[in-house]
Structure formats: C-alpha cells, structure tokens
Scaffold this active site. Structure first.
Site, mmCIF file in Angstrom:
data_model
loop_
_atom_site.group_PDB
_atom_site.id
_atom_site.type_symbol
_atom_site.label_atom_id
_atom_site.label_comp_id
_atom_site.label_asym_id
_atom_site.label_seq_id
_atom_site.Cartn_x
_atom_site.Cartn_y
_atom_site.Cartn_z
ATOM 1 N N ASP A 92 0.865 -1.169 0.000
ATOM 2 C CA ASP A 92 0.000 0.000 0.000
ATOM 3 C C ASP A 92 0.914 1.235 0.000
ATOM 4 O OD1 ASP A 92 -2.214 1.578 0.072
ATOM 5 O OD2 ASP A 92 -2.970 0.827 1.989
ATOM 6 N N ASP A 127 -3.466 7.421 -4.347
ATOM 7 C CA ASP A 127 -4.745 7.952 -4.816
ATOM 8 C C ASP A 127 -5.394 8.768 -3.705
ATOM 9 O OD1 ASP A 127 -5.110 5.613 -3.275
ATOM 10 O OD2 ASP A 127 -7.157 5.431 -4.033
ATOM 11 N N ALA A 195 -11.634 3.280 -0.354
ATOM 12 C CA ALA A 195 -12.340 4.102 0.637
ATOM 13 C C ALA A 195 -13.651 3.478 1.105
ATOM 14 C CB ALA A 195 -12.582 5.509 0.099
ATOM 15 N N CYS A 278 -15.741 -23.093 17.293
ATOM 16 C CA CYS A 278 -14.890 -23.201 16.105
ATOM 17 C C CYS A 278 -14.130 -24.516 16.166
ATOM 18 C CB CYS A 278 -13.916 -22.014 16.097
ATOM 19 S SG CYS A 278 -12.619 -22.126 14.853
ATOM 20 N N CYS A 280 -11.026 -24.928 14.665
ATOM 21 C CA CYS A 280 -9.639 -24.725 14.233
ATOM 22 C C CYS A 280 -8.659 -25.269 15.272
ATOM 23 C CB CYS A 280 -9.381 -23.254 13.908
ATOM 24 S SG CYS A 280 -8.824 -22.227 15.285
ATOM 25 N N CYS A 283 -8.730 -23.574 18.594
ATOM 26 C CA CYS A 283 -9.962 -23.728 19.375
ATOM 27 C C CYS A 283 -10.234 -25.160 19.794
ATOM 28 C CB CYS A 283 -11.148 -23.172 18.583
ATOM 29 S SG CYS A 283 -10.951 -21.402 18.266
#
Lengths: 484, 484
Positions: A92, A127, A195, A278, A280, A283
C-alpha cells in the site's frame, strides 16, 4: 485481454480466478485474502502465514519508507527477506494514512519507485480516498486528481511490478462507474475499490455492494478487483458475490490485540466466551479460560491464529461455493449473520439484471432458502425465457401440482413447459411450506408469459395464493381456485 | 423435580443443561453429542473421542450381547475398559435393529440387566420404534406396547444406571404428546424422541420438529430429551431450538467410510472437493488430493476426524448461542443450508406460543434476519404486551421515524411506548431495507393495540406500507400516508 488475470469459474458476479504475479513468479488463486503485515509489529510471523492458507500478503510501503531503519533494511535486503515471506507481496502507498491524517510526504512516482526498489510484487500509487457521503463536487474533483495520478503511475518505470489502479467516487455510483472505466482504460493491473473502510466499519454493507457493483459495471471481466480493507470473514461471501477477487485483512491482528474473536457470523469478545465455537487447531486445543490465563503476547498470537484460521476457511468456502455453483446459498446463510448483511444481500439482488449477465446458464441445484431467493438472477432469467417460448392457443397453468394436462407453475419461477421441468433452474429444491414472495414471483412469471403471448388463452389454477400474488396477474389470465 | 438434569441457560425451547450420570460419577454439558461406537469396527479409537469434544459415547448393547466374544469380554472387563473410554457410556437396546429387521431375540428385562452388568451408565429398554406415516391404529397399538415395556423397565433392577424412556407415536402429534406424558410419569430418566431416523434421512425436518414439539409438550422442563439418531451437524441448531438436549451420531463414521464430508451446510463428497471448506486440524493440514491419495483406512479415519471436528464445533456453537441468547440467529443461518431445513424452521415458528412460554424476557439484541424473524416468539410477546399497556385517548403511531410526538411503530413488533424504545426486544437491529412481512407483523401489533383499547383514537402514519400490511389494520385506526 489483461493477461495477468484469468477467470476459471463463475457464479453470479463471483468468480474463481488466477492472478499471475510475474515479479514473484507466482499465481494467486482468487478470491484470495492477503493478511496485512505491520512491518513494525508483526503479530504472526510472516513466514508462518502460508500455514494458514495465505498465498500473498500486503504491507505498507509508506510506513517502511518513513522509518529510516526499516527503509534501509528494505532497500538493502528487499521486502521478501526482511519479512521472511517468499510469495507475492503487495504494498500500500500511504493513501489510507492520507485519508486518516490529511497529508503524507510522498507522491506517486516516488512511492512507486520505492516499492519497485524494495522488491514489491504489486505496487500502489497515492490515490485520493474520498470518504463516503462526500458531496458530489468534492468526490468528482478528488476523482480527477486520482485519475491524474493513475496517468502518472502509468508513466512511471515500475518494471515487472504489477500496479493497482484504485477506483474512487465516494457513494456516488455514477462516479464509481466512470472512475472504473478510466482506470480500466489504463494499462494498470489490479483494481481496488477504495475508501470502503468507513462503510465496513459502520456495517453499511448495502452501500459497499452499491460501490462494488458500480465499479464492476465500469470494468471488464478480466479486471481483478480488490476490496481494500475488507478483512472480516462475515463479509467475504457477499463481497465475492458482488465480484471482488482480493481482500486484505489487518483485522486478524488488530482484533486479536483487543481480545476480539472473528467468526463468519460476527465478532465475539474473548471475555464473553464460555467455549470456542470453532473447529480450528487453536480452538480444539484450548478453552477460552486458557487464553484468558495466558500472558498478553501469547493470547494475542493465539487469537490472531484463530482469526486467520476462521478467515482462510471462509475464503476456501467461498472459492469452493463458486466452483460448485452454490455461492448464492452461502450468501443466503451469511446474510443471517447481521441485519445489515441482509441489507447487503438485498442490495445485491437489486442488481439481478447485471448478475444475470455473468451467471452460468446451468449450475448445481437451485435452493430456495428465503424470500430473497425469489429475487435471484435465475428467476429473472426464467421469466425472460418464458417470453421466447411457443405456447398453445389454450393453456392451463397449474400451481396445485395435481394436473397432468397443464404446465406446472413452480414458485418462484412461474410456468414451466413440461419438457423443461427437470432442467436448471426450475428443477429447484423448494420448501414444502411455500411463502408469499415465491408465489408473487411465480405470478410475475405468469404475467410475463401472458404479455409475450397476448393471443393465447391462459388459465391459472391455484390453491390459495395470497391476494398479492393474484394482484400480480394480468386481467387476461383466467383464474380458478381449487381447494387444496 | 428430576434430579439428574438441571437447566442452566434457556433460549426459546433450547437450553444448556447439566446431565448428572451417577454411575459414571460425571456430568455432561448439554446439548451434547454422543458419538456412536460400533463395537465391531471403531473408526476412531474411543479413547481419542474426548480430544474432539465428546463427553460421553453410545454403543449398542444388542450387538455386544449377540456376539459371544464381545459379550464375554464386556461382562468380564466392563464396557469402559473394553472400549477404552472413561466417560459416561449410553447403550442402545436393539430397537433400531427391531425396526430394520422386524425381530430381535432379547426382551427389556434381559437387555437392561445385561447393560447394567457390563457397566453401562445409561441404558435403554426395547421399545417399538413405529416408523413415520404409520396409520393411527398401528401407532397407538405399538405405543401401548412401548408404554408397557417402560413399566417393565421401571420394575427392573438397574442399580445406579440411568434408563431412557423412549417417546414414540409415529407422525401423530397427539400420540407423541400422550406418549411423552406417560413416559414422564415413570421414574425413568432420559427421554429419547424415537423413530425419527427415517424423517431425517428424507430431510423431513418439519416433521422432525413437529414430533419433538409434540413430545416436549408432554414432558416437564426437567426432562432431558434425546433425539435418537440425529448426527448431522446441519440439524443440531434447529433440533436444539426445538428443545433437544442429546444427540448421537454414527454419521461421522458411516459417512467417512463412504467418502462423505459433513458441514453445517450439508454433506459434500470428497471426490467433488477442490479445497477443504473448514478450519479443523485435518482440513488445515491436508488437501482433498492428499486424502484421495491416502489408503482407505487412513482416508476413512481422517474424514471421520473431520466429521467429528465439524460436529463438535457446531455443538459448542449451539451451546454458546444459547448462553448468549442468540440461538434463533444461529437457526436463521442454518435454515439456509437446505430448503427442507427452512421448512423445519418454519414449522418451529408455528409453535411461537409454546416457544414464548420458555423464552427469557430479555436477551441479547434481537436481530431481524429474514421474513421468518417476523414470526419469532418475541414478536408475539410484544403484541400480547401491547394489550396490557395504558394508552392516551388520542395517539399517533408513527411508522415513518420522523415524528417526536408519536409512539414509534417498529417493524416487526408494532407500536412501542417511547419509554420502552430502548428495551428488549424492540431495540432490535433491523435492516434498513424493510420487507413486507415485517410491516404486516407491525400492522398486527397496531391491530392488537386497537383491539385492547377500543376507546382510544389511533392514527397510523406510514410511508408506503404495502396493501397487505394496510389490510391487517382494523377500520377503527385512521391511516395517513406520508411521502418518504
């Protein structure tokens, strides 16, 4: 044709594609999520990100440029070595800081050259991210400035690095479309819808969809679209259905530092959790009490790992849904994560005509999952198709499912020639408990058939359609009610 | 009060509870999923089941009893040692085999004593699982037989072992309720809603909800309810919302053997998957290609592990949703997994009066997530409350959100006294894009207020309500339309 992006599978405006990143000698399967790495404070070591499913990452060249130590290291070692990450790195430019703080001290040629020099694979010009609800004049003026900067970016020597062409325009759809057309006319490579962070922060998902749809209308199908700053997994399916290909997320880390836990149905706070909802690895091997008892760094790291797991699982789910032709079904489920996501889905369905243009003619079985399903592009397409069919002079349309000598009327589609009954989408799975919106949509199908065949004598037999469905029928159709 | 079960949290008819299992000296947090362990062919070693979140398991005493080797081992070592599992073990009795094959060679006293002798913690008599759609006479006759067997079970010496009292009645709700009353009148402990497997196999989730709701109406709040044979995670939220506390699953293993992969949004086949749409340890460390290339035992085991991870994550999600007072939101999302699940949710909402009786008066924010949300019990409760309010002689009801001197009309609830505006449930999060069903529900609220206060002069100001909402207003209410 833009050669860096190839669409492999399509579902509505959503697609699975392949973004080629020449400088990294790599491809990225989209929709993709790029974790944001804060060069000052990496929460999860970037070298570990591929474990979670990251194919690429994003970092901020403006922060690196502004910090002497980081700048020298980046110029010396290159970003990849500095961060310990082999895959594509997008950078960025400081535009976000411009939006937040009002000014920055680099311009587009300087930051692009810096990005090139530190080895970024995808760079970004500076920008002007006009915030939502800006007046039209401001939005148009700032957009002209962004367009000028894209022209400067085109002229800058960026080597093999891909360069993004952000699409601005605030909450003015026509400006977004115009900005997208101008951006697409450059030879730049990737198209961020810019934005939108303030919209995402305020849960204005309908406005996000409007911004994306407006941008998409100005871009070719070969344009990879990045939704800048979208990092919450609850939004991925909707944004992908609107045609976004790339997401970036600082949320996994920022939320973790604040004890927040991401799920596809919203954010939870560690303090409020009794159990982890969850599957994962974090978890299934820890309980909330374990994390609450851990020291802050450990807690933050584990929460960030969960957040990455939840986010990348959803990205895989989105890709898989597109490949299967079931993206709308996933959006139906995700729209039930928050009333504002339902607004987003409803806003997307306002664009059924546009979605229909890119939707495949045949997919996996159509599921009717809510009143919103009656507004899917497949329903509009069937209605259009009815106008092109040959019908007998006299025709009975049967909404009761009991007559063999008639065309069945299938909510939400409307009349179906018997020969098409087993074809997509009218071979849909529908609830046994039909709702009024499906019946109204079916009545509109009857009306479309009648309008296209004014000389045919049409009779509709129904078993208790509501007044609003009957009101959608033209006078030319004879209506009979049959006891159910 | 039944002392073995304590309700800790309640949401609609769903509850988080604690089942005490004296013989195992253990408690089980409900809703709980009990993996079915086939004593001949364990797909995942029972000793590993706690890793996935299993607190208890279920195995079939009839199969063990009928196999000499297993029978002797079980009598000698006890079930816990034989299976390598320390937690509570429930045993089925052969009723399922009775339903499948027409006869079995044990009776209730024999199988209950056998279960006691092998150390089962929860035993099951031999009931008659009347299939769905049985004629009323057959269902009633078989139910009398089941009731007799429960009486026999009560008289059998089962020691500390808990004993289930299955509730049958086929698809006749009044028989289910009667069966439940009779079962609840025994001193037996756990109440399975039986013979629903054929309904689950046919995706007849509305009929499952009807069976459960009918059974629940005959049971006290302190009765733990087991949905026998429900093992697909797509069904847990709905079944829990209907008041089920225990589930058992052979699906994790049976599906795995057939290459099928469970998700909360349905079943996928390994052959069709490009990526794994899941965050579990199996899916984050393997790709579908890895499993396709593995040998059959390895593939089956890994798929079964995924299936367990997906199932137990959903069980935790359900419990967490109940604790948070957000179970309806989860059901809203899960109802979008399949049109027949939507039927199930719609069937559940037909029981809003009954759900309302056990629903807490205040919960986390009400989310309006679909037209179905307009039928939630909280909406009915607000309508009832309107009848009890004091209103001025003249009152303006404002559906436009623009008048300060009026009571706001909040879809789907209806009129709200200003002093209550920030209280549950009318401080709801609702979409900006309101739908007709929410407006119709709000109009019914206006009608309820008018009916309870015939002397008050009520004026409703709206900005474009549809005809069907206006049609729900009584003539006594003056209606004004205001341009929006």
């Amino acid at each position: 044709m833009r050669e860096v992006f190839e669409v492999r599978d399509q579902d509505g405006a959503g697609r699975v594609g392949e973004l080629t990143v020449p400088r990294a000698d790599a491809t990225v399967r989209t929709p993709a999520l790029l974790p944001v790495v804060n060069p000052n404070l990496p929460t999860v070591d970037p070298s570990r990100l591929p474990e979670f499913g990251a194919q690429a990452l994003i970092t901020n060249s403006y922060i690196i440029h502004g910090n002497e130590g980081l700048r020298e290291r980046a110029l010396d070692e290159g970003l990849h070595e500095m961060l310990g990450f082999d895959g594509p790195i997008m950078t960025d430019s400081g535009s976000f800081q411009l939006a937040e703080y009002g000014e920055i001290d680099v311009d587009t040629p300087e930051i692009l050259r810096f990005q090139r020099d530190v080895g970024a694979d995808v760079g970004t010009p500076v920008d002007i991210p006009t915030p939502p609800d800006a007046d039209r004049e401001t939005a148009a003026r700032e957009l002209r400035e962004t367009t000028d900067r894209l022209a400067v970016a085109e002229e800058t020597d960026t080597g093999e690095m891909l360069v993004t062409a952000p699409v601005q325009g605030s909450t003015h759809p026509d400006l977004r479309t115009e900005a997208a057309r101008d951006a697409y006319a450059t030879d730049l490579d990737v198209f961020p819808v810019g934005a939108v962070v303030p919209l995402l922060n305020d849960y204005r998902y309908d406005d996000v969809v409007e911004a994306v749809a407006a941008a998409k209308r100005g871009l070719g199908a070969d344009a990879p679209v990045h939704l800048f700053g979208a990092g919450h997994p609850m939004t991925f399916a909707l944004a992908a259905a609107a045609g976004c290909d790339l997401f970036d997320s600082a949320a996994y880390a920022l939320y973790a530092r604040d004890g927040r836990y991401l799920t596809v149905r919203g954010t939870k706070h560690l303090d409020d959790l009794t159990e982890f909802p969850c599957a994962c690895p974090v978890c299934t091997s820890h309980a909330p009490d374990d994390l609450r008892a851990a020291d802050e760094d450990e807690r933050t790291r584990l929460l960030a790992e969960h957040n990455l797991n939840a986010s990348f699982a959803e990205i895989r789910r989105v890709r898989e849904a597109i490949v299967e032709g079931r993206l709308f079904d996933l959006v139906e489920a995700r729209a039930r994560g928050h009333p504002r996501l339902l607004d987003g889905y409803r806003a997307l369905l306002d664009h059924a005509d546009w979605l229909e243009a890119s939707d495949p003619a045949s997919k996996d079985t159509f599921f009717y999952l809510s009143a919103e399903s009656a507004r899917r592009p497949e329903v509009a397409r069937h209605r259009d198709r009815l106008a092109r069919l040959v019908v007998p002079d006299e025709l009975c349309l049967d909404a009761t499912g009991t007559r063999d000598d008639a065309w069945p009327v299938v909510p939400p589609f409307g009349p179906v020639p018997p020969a098409l009954r087993e074809t997509y989408p009218v071979n849909a799975e529908t609830p046994r408990r039909v709702d009024g919106d499906a019946q109204v949509a079916a009545a509109r199908g009857v009306a479309a058939l009648a309008a296209a065949h004014p000389d045919a004598a049409l009779t509709l037999v129904h078993d208790g359609w509501p007044a609003r469905a009957l009101a959608a029928l033209p006078d030319a159709v004879t209506v009979e009610e049959q006891d159910s």
